[in-house]
Design a protein around this motif. Structure first.
Motif, mmCIF file in Angstrom:
data_model
loop_
_atom_site.group_PDB
_atom_site.id
_atom_site.type_symbol
_atom_site.label_atom_id
_atom_site.label_comp_id
_atom_site.label_asym_id
_atom_site.label_seq_id
_atom_site.Cartn_x
_atom_site.Cartn_y
_atom_site.Cartn_z
ATOM 1 N N MET A 175 39.430 54.652 36.416
ATOM 2 C CA MET A 175 40.420 55.368 37.221
ATOM 3 C C MET A 175 41.824 54.816 36.957
ATOM 4 O O MET A 175 42.801 55.561 36.918
ATOM 5 N N LYS A 176 41.903 53.499 36.770
ATOM 6 C CA LYS A 176 43.212 52.897 36.492
ATOM 7 C C LYS A 176 43.731 53.371 35.129
ATOM 8 O O LYS A 176 44.931 53.616 34.967
ATOM 9 N N TYR A 177 42.817 53.509 34.175
ATOM 10 C CA TYR A 177 43.238 54.027 32.869
ATOM 11 C C TYR A 177 43.749 55.463 33.010
ATOM 12 O O TYR A 177 44.803 55.813 32.466
ATOM 13 N N GLU A 178 43.002 56.302 33.727
ATOM 14 C CA GLU A 178 43.393 57.704 33.882
ATOM 15 C C GLU A 178 44.733 57.823 34.610
ATOM 16 O O GLU A 178 45.575 58.646 34.247
ATOM 17 N N TYR A 179 44.932 56.996 35.634
ATOM 18 C CA TYR A 179 46.209 57.027 36.359
ATOM 19 C C TYR A 179 47.339 56.547 35.462
ATOM 20 O O TYR A 179 48.430 57.140 35.418
ATOM 21 N N CYS A 189 42.687 57.968 43.919
ATOM 22 C CA CYS A 189 41.442 57.408 43.387
ATOM 23 C C CYS A 189 41.563 55.898 43.188
ATOM 24 O O CYS A 189 40.639 55.137 43.515
ATOM 25 N N VAL A 190 42.683 55.449 42.647
ATOM 26 C CA VAL A 190 42.898 54.014 42.432
ATOM 27 C C VAL A 190 42.972 53.277 43.761
ATOM 28 O O VAL A 190 42.430 52.170 43.904
ATOM 29 N N GLU A 191 43.609 53.885 44.745
ATOM 30 C CA GLU A 191 43.720 53.256 46.059
ATOM 31 C C GLU A 191 42.355 53.128 46.743
ATOM 32 O O GLU A 191 42.086 52.142 47.440
#
Length: 488
Positions: free
Chosen positions: A363-367, A353-355
């Protein structure tokens, strides 16, 4: 922030910890309950009410010894001519702000004890009990409200909607369905209610008509149990038929135009509404094909979400089994394996998702959160730092950064970051505030600053005496201070 059990003593707080009631708190509560029973014989109802509430402040989820007898006293007081709470009422339970959910429950219950027919107080108590995750208490109170509204000369539509939503939050779908059906009797042309009945019927179907969790409800309305079961069974049958027809219709449309996004989404939605593995697996295959055909990542993303949902459901089921049979090592091992598998799946999912969505800070927070759970702190911190640029993620991201610093033993940095997160909070007594204050205490204690740690643990205990092990840490640090002072 999930860590192994062996590291739990040195871990910051994580949200939604299950509430446990130490035996000494139960003993304190029962002392007040016993005194309340004795005082009740003197007909001093106001004092009796205060005593029951004092006991519930130590053991707020005790229905049989606390909430039920308190309600009985309230009704006896009303019958004897007791007045409602007025301007001159100086009770501490009336004066409490109610910002803390537990305090809000006790405050509403106090006001309800002075005015047992007041639905607004009962509604407030249910909301607070649900927020505190006092599930049995919330269901018991909701059952009372349900009965009261159903037998009212003019049942309230809004009350039925509130009950529908409350029962749904508590995963008691059969009752949520019944509340919704009664609301439809008041507004039969409301199309949103029809959709809600369909969805709740599906949820009830998934519970397979079981009534294991409905003991209190059945005991309070035994005279209607057979009728209710018949209604639920009929709703389940209708729901199965409706869902089957919806899948068939969506599949026909999809087969005609398998590359049209709207047709793909409709079929996937109808398949997933059943929450059955075989249908969800079919939905995953449809999405994977769409991803290959259309080269749109959102289809791959949706497939990953469904897989994660399936794994989470399996984890919940295994967790229930371990609770029922805690000595079963095989089940415990399966649960641990399911947890690890779910984490690895989510790591891969959010990485993709981040990519594919490099500007999506959520998404960066979730990753980052999953990386922290996997103890990959150096990888998680930069993602949290980017995510904090979004005001919607700022507090959570700062808390994540602080957690990573803590696990890296950068205690001073953890303190500064947790403090930044705490300052952003509007509600200084909510769940997030307690978590951050506790984490500040843990960070100071780990950094060998017991006085600072004690101050933060005290603040936690003042808000919620039973939060994690804060009170024990207060006692321990105070004893250490006393020993140090005695030696000097």
């Amino acid at each position: 922030m999930q860590q192994d059990d062996k590291n739990s003593d040195s871990s910051p707080a994580t949200p939604r910890q299950e509430t446990a009631y130490p035996e000494e708190l139960k003993a304190n509560a029962r002392g007040f309950f016993t005194k309340a029973t004795e005082v009740a014989y003197t007909l001093n109802y106001d004092y009796t009410i205060e005593l029951y509430l004092d006991g519930l402040s130590f053991w707020p989820d005790n229905i049989e010894e606390g909430h039920k007898p308190l309600m009985e006293i309230a009704l006896r007081r009303q019958t004897s001519g007791g007045k409602k709470s007025g301007f001159g009422d100086g009770s501490k339970y009336k004066k409490v702000s109610g910002k803390n959910p537990k305090d809000a429950m006790l405050k509403n219950e106090y006001l309800l004890s002075k005015d047992p027919g007041n639905q607004s107080y009962l509604t407030g108590a249910i909301k607070a009990a649900t927020e505190c995750e006092y599930r049995d208490t919330a269901i018991w109170m909701a059952d009372i409200l349900f009965e009261h509204n159903m037998h009212h000369k003019k049942p309230s539509f809004n009350t039925y909607i509130f009950l529908r939503d409350s029962y749904a939050k508590l995963d008691v779908y059969s009752r949520a369905l019944q509340a919704c059906q009664l609301a439809m009797q008041i507004k039969p042309k409301d199309t949103t209610l029809k959709d809600s009945v369909r969805d709740l019927s599906a949820q009830t179907t998934l519970q397979q008509g079981r009534y294991d969790d409905d003991t209190d409800f059945r005991s309070s309305i035994k005279d209607r149990e057979s009728q209710e079961k018949l209604q639920i069974q009929e709703a389940v049958t209708r729901s199965v038929d409706v869902m089957r027809d919806a899948i068939e219709e969506a599949r026909k449309e999809y087969d005609l135009e398998p590359t049209v996004p709207g047709k793909i989404d409709k079929l996937v939605a109808t398949l997933c509404d059943t929450e059955k593995d075989e249908n969800e697996n079919d939905a995953i295959r449809v999405l994977e094909k769409a991803y290959i055909d259309l080269k749109q990542f959102r289809h791959k993303q949706r497939a990953g979400e469904i897989i994660g949902k399936q794994q989470a459901r399996r984890m919940r089921n295994l967790r229930k089994q371990t609770k029922k049979d805690p000595d079963n090592k095989q089940t415990a091992q399966k649960y641990n394996e399911a947890v690890q598998k779910h984490l690895q799946t989510e790591l891969a999912h959010y990485k993709l998702c981040v990519e594919n969505y490099p500007t999506d800070l959520r998404m960066k927070y979730e990753y980052g959160k999953r990386l922290m759970m996997a103890r990959k702190y150096d990888e998680a911190i930069p993602l949290f730092q980017e995510a904090r640029s979004d005001p919607r993620n700022r507090t959570e991201a700062l808390s994540g950064i602080g957690g990573c610093f803590f696990y890296k033993k950068w205690y001073a940095d953890a303190v500064e970051t947790f403090e930044q997160a705490y300052e952003l909070l509007e509600n200084k007594e909510g769940a997030t505030a307690k978590e951050l204050l506790y984490n500040l205490g843990r960070s100071h204690e780990a950094d060998e600053k017991p006085e600072d740690a004690l101050n933060y643990y005290r603040k936690v205990a003042q808000i919620d005496y039973n939060y994690r092990d804060a009170r024990k840490r207060v006692d321990t640090l105070r004893q250490q201070q006393k020993k140090k002072h005695d030696k000097e």
